[in-house]
Design a protein around this motif. Structure first.
Motif, short mmCIF file in Angstrom:
data_model
loop_
_atom_site.label_atom_id
_atom_site.label_comp_id
_atom_site.label_asym_id
_atom_site.label_seq_id
_atom_site.Cartn_x
_atom_site.Cartn_y
_atom_site.Cartn_z
N UNK A 221 -7.93 -16.56 51.75
CA UNK A 221 -8.76 -15.86 52.73
C UNK A 221 -7.94 -15.28 53.88
N UNK A 222 -7.00 -16.05 54.41
CA UNK A 222 -6.21 -15.58 55.54
C UNK A 222 -5.26 -14.45 55.13
N UNK A 223 -4.73 -14.53 53.91
CA UNK A 223 -3.88 -13.43 53.43
C UNK A 223 -4.70 -12.15 53.27
N UNK A 224 -5.93 -12.29 52.79
CA UNK A 224 -6.80 -11.12 52.64
C UNK A 224 -7.10 -10.48 54.00
N UNK A 225 -7.34 -11.32 55.01
CA UNK A 225 -7.59 -10.78 56.36
C UNK A 225 -6.38 -10.00 56.85
N UNK A 226 -5.19 -10.55 56.64
CA UNK A 226 -3.96 -9.86 57.03
C UNK A 226 -3.84 -8.51 56.34
N UNK A 227 -4.11 -8.48 55.05
CA UNK A 227 -3.98 -7.23 54.28
C UNK A 227 -5.01 -6.20 54.71
N UNK A 228 -6.19 -6.65 55.12
CA UNK A 228 -7.28 -5.73 55.44
C UNK A 228 -7.23 -5.16 56.85
N UNK A 229 -6.30 -5.63 57.68
CA UNK A 229 -6.18 -5.03 59.01
C UNK A 229 -5.88 -3.54 58.87
N UNK A 230 -6.59 -2.69 59.60
CA UNK A 230 -6.43 -1.24 59.40
C UNK A 230 -5.24 -0.69 60.17
N UNK A 231 -4.74 0.47 59.75
CA UNK A 231 -3.72 1.15 60.55
C UNK A 231 -4.25 1.42 61.96
N UNK A 232 -3.39 1.26 62.93
CA UNK A 232 -3.81 1.48 64.31
C UNK A 232 -4.31 0.25 65.02
N UNK A 235 -0.74 -4.36 67.67
CA UNK A 235 0.38 -5.09 67.07
C UNK A 235 0.15 -6.59 67.18
N UNK A 236 -0.42 -7.03 68.32
CA UNK A 236 -0.69 -8.45 68.49
C UNK A 236 -1.60 -9.00 67.42
N UNK A 237 -2.54 -8.18 66.96
CA UNK A 237 -3.44 -8.63 65.90
C UNK A 237 -2.70 -8.79 64.58
N UNK A 238 -1.77 -7.90 64.31
CA UNK A 238 -0.94 -8.05 63.11
C UNK A 238 -0.10 -9.32 63.20
N UNK A 239 0.44 -9.59 64.38
CA UNK A 239 1.24 -10.80 64.54
C UNK A 239 0.39 -12.05 64.32
N UNK A 240 -0.83 -12.05 64.86
CA UNK A 240 -1.72 -13.20 64.70
C UNK A 240 -2.10 -13.40 63.24
N UNK A 241 -2.47 -12.32 62.56
CA UNK A 241 -2.86 -12.43 61.16
C UNK A 241 -1.69 -12.83 60.28
N UNK A 300 -1.26 2.97 46.67
CA UNK A 300 -1.86 2.23 47.77
C UNK A 300 -1.42 0.79 47.78
N UNK A 301 -1.45 0.18 48.95
CA UNK A 301 -1.01 -1.20 49.11
C UNK A 301 -2.17 -2.20 49.11
N UNK A 302 -3.32 -1.81 49.62
CA UNK A 302 -4.37 -2.78 49.91
C UNK A 302 -4.88 -3.46 48.66
N UNK A 303 -5.27 -2.70 47.66
CA UNK A 303 -5.85 -3.30 46.45
C UNK A 303 -4.88 -4.23 45.74
N UNK A 304 -3.62 -3.83 45.49
CA UNK A 304 -2.71 -4.76 44.81
C UNK A 304 -2.50 -6.06 45.57
N UNK A 305 -2.36 -5.99 46.89
CA UNK A 305 -2.14 -7.21 47.65
C UNK A 305 -3.39 -8.07 47.73
N UNK A 306 -4.55 -7.46 47.73
CA UNK A 306 -5.79 -8.24 47.70
C UNK A 306 -5.95 -8.96 46.36
N UNK A 307 -5.54 -8.32 45.29
CA UNK A 307 -5.60 -8.98 43.98
C UNK A 307 -4.69 -10.21 43.97
N UNK A 308 -3.52 -10.09 44.55
CA UNK A 308 -2.61 -11.23 44.62
C UNK A 308 -3.26 -12.37 45.40
N UNK A 309 -3.88 -12.06 46.53
CA UNK A 309 -4.55 -13.10 47.32
C UNK A 309 -5.73 -13.70 46.56
N UNK A 310 -6.50 -12.86 45.89
CA UNK A 310 -7.70 -13.34 45.21
C UNK A 310 -7.38 -14.24 44.04
#
Length: 328
Positions: A221-232, A235-241, A300-310
């Motif tokens: 779940x936490x890896x998925x949240x990290x991957x789903x953070x949108x561009x823009x 930076x602090x949110x990326x660090x937290x995730x 794209x990056x999002x779908x492959x990394x979400x599959x890894x997390x799932x």
């Protein structure tokens, strides 16, 4: 991309023109160095450590690797941005060589259990009995195979996070190389904290195997949240995730090794640990390579990394009935 990041962004050595393919193969190389000491320590330490602190001590042993990764995440991206990726790799290689030379005076103490008369030539190494022993040892307890499979799944996530995070953040989320390196350092640093905290917790609950399965769900779940953070996103949110993902997804090794050692007769701990590590490093090498191939194929990056997390959550749920109970 926000103007501030566009101005600060350095040309990335991890761009899809040359990577992530080659970089995703680095976990394969690291396996050569991490497997032998892991196997030997499991056999040696299990007989010496107090049972009530065993998982924590195994976790402390493994905390050095992410600590080095955190330092690399802080030091190497600025060097790469200023002097190129080759300079950063030469710096890393030089630090590794310096560490190896520094530890040499301690070899007599660290090698006190060597077996100098044991044959180590090709004939002994590739003997059928020697090759089969690690996998045969996984049949010594019904929980060893599920733990090994779950570790393989965990390692796929960990391998992707370690090998691809910087490229993902630079290429897909618009961070500068230094910002992405900072996120990587935070991920590694929280991995150190996670190994200590979750190792301690496993000793207190007495259910390290069940803890691993629950941890897999949180890690997914936490890896998925990290991957789903949108561009823009800030930076602090990326660090937290990144920190949250590192805490949950990279801190499972001590629990695994301590549990494998506990479930196996002392004389077979080395073989059982070897079998488990062989299985789990399939995930560590194949996970990043397959994810990188999917990124190249889809663009794209999002779908492959979400599959890894799932897949980690799916594996944990599928194997949950065999997770075992409280240890004696």
């Amino acid at each position: 991309m926000p103007p501030r990041r566009q101005a600060l962004r350095s040309p990335s050595p991890l761009s899809r023109r040359g990577c992530p393919g080659p970089f995703s193969q680095l976990p394969c190389c690291s396996a050569w160095g991490t497997d032998p000491p892991t196997r030997r320590a499991a056999a040696s330490w299990h007989a010496r450590l107090p049972p009530e602190h065993r998982t924590l001590i195994f976790s402390v042993k493994l905390a050095g690797a992410p600590l080095g990764g955190a330092l690399a995440g802080l030091a190497l991206p600025p060097v790469a941005a200023l002097a190129g990726w080759a300079a950063a790799l030469w710096l890393a290689a030089g630090l590794a060589l310096a560490a190896a030379l520094t530890i040499q005076p301690l070899r007599p103490v660290l090698d006190d259990e060597r077996e100098p008369h044991r044959p180590i030539g090709p004939a002994a190494l590739f003997a059928p009995a020697n090759l089969a022993a690690p996998f045969a040892a996984l049949r010594l307890h019904p929980l060893l195979v599920p733990l090994s499979v779950l570790a393989c799944s965990f390692n796929a996530v960990q391998g992707c996070l370690f090998a691809l995070t910087v490229a993902f953040l630079v290429e897909a989320r618009g961070l500068t190389l230094v910002e992405a390196g900072a996120a990587y350092a935070v991920m590694q640093g929280t991995g150190v904290v996670g190994r200590l905290a979750l190792g301690w917790l496993a000793d207190r609950t007495g259910t390290p195997a069940r803890n691993l399965f629950l941890q897999a769900l949180f890690a997914s779940g936490l890896t998925s949240i990290f991957v789903l953070l949108p561009p823009g996103a800030p930076v602090g949110l990326f660090l937290l995730a990144a920190g949250a993902a590192g805490f949950a997804a990279t801190s499972w090794g001590g629990l695994l090794l301590a549990e494998v050692a506990r479930l196996t007769p002392l004389e077979r701990v080395t073989d059982a640990t070897s079998g488990t590590v062989l299985v789990c490093f399939i995930g560590y090498s194949a996970g990043p390579m397959l994810c990188a191939a999917a990124v190249s194929a889809t663009g794209g990056w999002t779908a492959p990394m979400l599959v890894v997390a799932a897949q980690l959550a799916a594996m944990a749920l599928a194997l949950w009935p065999r997770a075992g109970g409280r240890r004696p």
